[in-house]
Design a protein around this motif. Structure first.
Motif, short mmCIF file in Angstrom:
data_model
loop_
_atom_site.label_atom_id
_atom_site.label_comp_id
_atom_site.label_asym_id
_atom_site.label_seq_id
_atom_site.Cartn_x
_atom_site.Cartn_y
_atom_site.Cartn_z
N MET A 56 0.82 -1.13 0.12
CA MET A 56 0.00 0.04 0.03
C MET A 56 0.84 1.37 0.04
O MET A 56 0.30 2.33 -0.26
CB MET A 56 -0.95 0.02 1.17
N ILE A 57 2.27 1.20 0.28
CA ILE A 57 2.89 2.38 0.26
C ILE A 57 2.62 3.37 -0.98
O ILE A 57 2.71 4.37 -0.73
CB ILE A 57 4.43 2.07 0.93
N PRO A 58 3.00 2.68 -1.98
CA PRO A 58 3.10 3.53 -3.37
C PRO A 58 1.66 4.02 -3.70
O PRO A 58 1.52 4.95 -4.63
CB PRO A 58 3.64 2.36 -4.40
N MET A 59 0.70 3.36 -2.92
CA MET A 59 -0.75 3.84 -3.31
C MET A 59 -1.04 5.24 -2.24
O MET A 59 -2.24 5.59 -2.66
CB MET A 59 -1.52 2.96 -2.93
N GLY B 69 -1.78 6.36 -11.99
CA GLY B 69 -2.07 7.04 -10.83
C GLY B 69 -0.85 7.65 -10.26
O GLY B 69 -0.98 8.92 -10.38
N LEU B 70 0.22 6.82 -10.29
CA LEU B 70 1.37 7.59 -9.54
C LEU B 70 1.96 8.39 -10.72
O LEU B 70 2.59 9.48 -10.62
CB LEU B 70 2.53 6.40 -9.39
N LEU B 71 1.79 8.07 -12.06
CA LEU B 71 2.44 8.51 -13.17
C LEU B 71 1.61 10.10 -13.38
O LEU B 71 2.26 11.06 -13.51
CB LEU B 71 2.22 7.96 -14.46
N ALA B 72 0.45 10.03 -13.11
CA ALA B 72 -0.41 11.40 -13.18
C ALA B 72 -0.05 12.28 -12.14
O ALA B 72 0.27 13.47 -12.18
CB ALA B 72 -1.82 11.08 -12.95
N CYS B 73 0.17 11.70 -10.79
CA CYS B 73 0.64 12.50 -9.82
C CYS B 73 2.13 13.20 -9.83
O CYS B 73 2.37 14.26 -9.67
CB CYS B 73 0.77 11.82 -8.52
N SER B 74 2.84 12.13 -10.62
CA SER B 74 4.25 12.71 -10.88
C SER B 74 4.13 14.01 -12.02
O SER B 74 4.87 14.84 -11.63
CB SER B 74 5.02 11.68 -11.37
N VAL B 75 3.29 13.76 -12.97
CA VAL B 75 3.34 14.81 -14.05
C VAL B 75 2.62 16.19 -13.26
O VAL B 75 3.49 17.35 -13.67
CB VAL B 75 2.60 14.40 -15.19
N LEU B 76 1.81 16.02 -12.56
CA LEU B 76 1.28 17.33 -11.99
C LEU B 76 2.06 17.74 -10.93
O LEU B 76 2.21 19.07 -10.90
CB LEU B 76 -0.21 16.96 -11.16
N LEU C 158 -8.33 9.57 -9.13
CA LEU C 158 -8.91 9.73 -10.08
C LEU C 158 -8.76 8.73 -11.23
O LEU C 158 -9.27 7.99 -11.89
CB LEU C 158 -9.41 11.14 -10.60
N VAL C 159 -7.36 9.19 -11.61
CA VAL C 159 -6.88 8.26 -12.71
C VAL C 159 -6.88 6.82 -12.36
O VAL C 159 -7.19 5.94 -12.93
CB VAL C 159 -5.30 8.80 -13.00
N LEU C 160 -6.42 6.29 -10.94
CA LEU C 160 -6.15 5.40 -10.39
C LEU C 160 -7.69 4.45 -10.29
O LEU C 160 -7.91 3.43 -11.00
CB LEU C 160 -5.68 5.14 -8.98
N GLY C 161 -8.67 5.33 -10.19
CA GLY C 161 -10.23 4.84 -10.10
C GLY C 161 -10.61 4.54 -11.63
O GLY C 161 -11.06 3.21 -11.86
N PHE C 162 -10.30 5.22 -12.64
CA PHE C 162 -10.80 5.11 -13.66
C PHE C 162 -10.02 3.92 -14.59
O PHE C 162 -10.47 3.20 -15.80
CB PHE C 162 -10.87 6.43 -14.72
N THR C 163 -8.72 3.80 -14.33
CA THR C 163 -7.94 2.94 -15.16
C THR C 163 -7.64 1.58 -14.30
O THR C 163 -7.14 0.62 -14.86
CB THR C 163 -6.53 3.56 -15.41
N GLY C 164 -7.70 1.61 -13.03
CA GLY C 164 -7.58 0.50 -12.24
C GLY C 164 -6.11 0.23 -11.72
O GLY C 164 -5.63 -0.88 -11.73
N SER C 165 -5.18 1.15 -12.27
CA SER C 165 -3.74 1.03 -12.31
C SER C 165 -3.12 2.01 -11.22
O SER C 165 -3.14 3.07 -11.36
CB SER C 165 -3.14 1.17 -13.88
N VAL C 166 -2.48 1.56 -10.43
CA VAL C 166 -1.52 2.15 -9.36
C VAL C 166 -0.52 3.12 -10.02
O VAL C 166 -0.21 4.13 -9.71
CB VAL C 166 -0.96 1.50 -8.06
N MET C 167 0.02 2.40 -11.16
CA MET C 167 1.37 3.09 -11.89
C MET C 167 0.57 4.20 -12.57
O MET C 167 1.32 5.21 -12.69
CB MET C 167 1.83 2.11 -12.84
N LEU D 294 -7.12 -2.43 -1.77
CA LEU D 294 -5.93 -1.70 -1.11
C LEU D 294 -5.96 -0.26 -1.54
O LEU D 294 -5.69 0.35 -0.73
CB LEU D 294 -4.56 -2.62 -1.68
N PRO D 295 -6.11 0.03 -2.88
CA PRO D 295 -6.19 1.50 -3.20
C PRO D 295 -7.21 2.10 -2.45
O PRO D 295 -6.85 3.29 -2.20
CB PRO D 295 -6.33 1.28 -4.57
#
Length: 522
Positions: free
Chosen positions: A203-206, A498-505, A487-496, A430-431
């Motif tokens: 859960m840490i990367p989430m 979501g992390l990528l979206a956060c990183s870009v922002l 939001l990205v994690l919820g629509f894609t189901g992908s933690v990566m 877990l997310p």
């Protein structure tokens, strides 16, 4: 005396919201908390004035005597504050704090290095958030003062390291508590075979808020990004005004103490080091005793799950005080100076103790109003599945903001998040749990009635509301980034994803803040 229930009513939000708004606008914390307490008592007793007075009296008495016994958690924590105040004052009297500041002037090259060292110490001392904020504050304050870093900036460095690092560290009071909660939830839902520690690590990367709060803090330390009111506090610090002197001495401050000319750096680091190791020992020992009583085998994680944090802090501080007294006596500091240091050190913690007592009282009132349950009930409506992680993040944030407690929010919201995941898609379990953890830390960072926020102000010797106001813009920036990630994690189901979206922002935000900072300097 009949106590009404407001679990299904928005009125349960009224006392904390009134207290928070008053604190923000009047900057008078005790008055604001007092109004919230009285308003909550009136609501609970159907505006019967006499009963309201009796109820408030019971709540205040419960801070010391509860269920036929002393309220050991509160008393140990207050004792820890007083003893730590004594240690800090004695370190000042011995001249050790000034010796460390002189050493730092020769070895720490600039403000950036001072802030980075403070953040590093906060990441190293990760066993408990209270301990982190108060102890690291005591060590770092002479250093940050030397480089004219505002006390508000120091409080932000302490607060935004303590909770985020504790919430992602399994070997901490937070990590152990979360693992125990999640373990029970997963077992109840038929996931008994999953390793609880392994689940926590997954859960840490989430936990987007904790990760990007630490990253933003690093960027602030490296680049000097002063956002909102923090900019004025830093400008004032450059002129020698480290805190708003018009409001008097902040909690934890020692003024006018004599300082010996024979101080050594050892006089600072040895007591603090002993304090850290003694507290760690007592935490493990009390946890081990609890495991033995349950007939369970010893493990470090198990010890932290069952430890008595408050008593460990207190007894660790007592050991630190004994060592400090021994050092100042060997150094030859006069009895009058030692006595003054002990008295003034204890007195310096009284403002923080008053705020904590009021915060604990309103927390009890909010608990009986069932504000947390009302906030949790908002999550059970017709929310689209893809929006659930983001919705849980927001609701956990609002719950922690309103109640002033991350741990209470965990206890209320994590089971609800698990139930919602079981009723929709178990792969999002877990997310969704991680979104609650992240939202709770965010709300805690913003809340003026949070004990962690109060103690970060105390550790930095900063006026409490100044800390809340200056930290708020940073917390909101990270919250916006985290919300987008969920939001990205919820629509894609992908933690990566979501992390990528956060990183870009996050990168875009840092570039924007950097450009704005350069324009101001130009």
């Amino acid at each position: 005396m009949t106590i009404l229930s407001y679990a299904d009513s928005a009125l349960s939000l009224l006392p904390p919201v009134v207290a928070i708004i008053l604190a923000m606008f009047t900057r008078r914390v005790l008055l604001s908390l007092g109004v919230g307490i009285i308003l909550g008592a009136l609501l609970l007793t159907d505006f019967a004035v006499v009963n309201s007075g009796q109820y408030v009296g019971q709540q205040v008495a419960g801070l010391v005597w509860d269920d036929g016994a002393l309220n050991s958690w509160n008393l140990y924590l207050l004792g820890f504050l007083i003893v730590l105040g004594m240690i800090t004052a004695l370190i000042t009297v011995s001249g050790a704090a000034r010796a460390f500041a002189d050493w730092a002037r020769c070895h720490i090259r600039n403000k950036r290095d001072a802030k980075l060292l403070t953040m590093f110490l906060g990441c190293v001392v990760f066993i408990d958030d209270y301990f982190n904020s108060l102890v690291v504050g005591s060590v770092a304050r002479p250093l940050t003062d030397r480089y004219y870093i505002s006390r508000s900036k120091l409080a932000y460095l302490l607060d935004s390291t303590a909770a985020p690092i504790c919430v992602i560290s399994p070997v901490s009071s937070w990590g152990a508590y979360i693992i125990a909660l999640i373990g029970g939830i997963l077992t109840a839902h038929g996931f008994a075979d999953s390793g609880h520690l392994n689940t926590f690590v997954q859960m840490i990367p989430m936990n987007f808020y904790a990760i990007f709060a630490l990253l933003l803090l690093l960027c602030v330390a490296l680049m000097g990004l002063d956002v909102g009111p923090m900019r004025q506090h830093e400008l004032n610090a450059q002129k020698g005004t480290l805190y708003d002197e018009s409001k008097g001495l902040p909690p934890g401050a020692n003024s006018g103490l004599p300082e010996a000319d024979t101080g050594k750096i050892l006089g600072l680091f040895l007591p603090i080091t002993v304090l850290v190791f003694a507290t760690f020992f007592f935490m493990v020992n009390s946890g081990a005793d609890a495991l033995a009583e349950k007939g369970q085998e010893f493990s470090l994680l198990g010890a932290f799950e069952n430890t008595d944090v408050a008593s460990s802090l207190f007894f660790g501080a007592l050991i630190g005080l004994v060592v400090t007294l021994a050092l100042v006596t060997i150094q030859g500091v006069g009895k009058k100076m030692i006595g003054k240091g002990i008295i003034e050190g204890a007195k310096s913690m009284l403002p923080a103790i008053y705020i904590l007592l009021f915060a604990w009282t309103i927390a009890g009132v909010i608990g009986q109003l069932e504000t947390g349950k009302y906030m949790a009930s908002l999550a059970t409506g017709n929310i689209p599945f893809a929006m659930l992680p983001a919705a849980l993040f927001i609701l956990a944030g609002l719950t922690a903001f309103s109640t002033g407690t991350s741990w209470g929010t965990f206890g209320i919201m994590l089971p609800i998040a698990a139930d919602m995941a079981m009723g929709s898609d178990t792969t999002m379990m877990l997310p969704m749990l991680a979104a609650v953890l992240a939202g709770a830390v965010f709300g805690d960072h913003c809340s003026p009635i949070s004990d962690t926020t109060i103690l970060s102000s105390t550790g930095a010797n900063c006026h409490h509301i100044d800390h809340v106001i200056t930290q708020l813009p940073y917390a909101l920036i990270v919250a916006g980034i985290s919300l987008s990630g969920y939001l990205v994690l919820g629509f894609t189901g992908s933690v990566m994803a979501g992390l990528l979206a956060c990183s870009v922002l996050f990168v875009i935000s840092i570039i924007g803040l950097r450009i704005k900072s350069c324009q101001r300097k130009a």
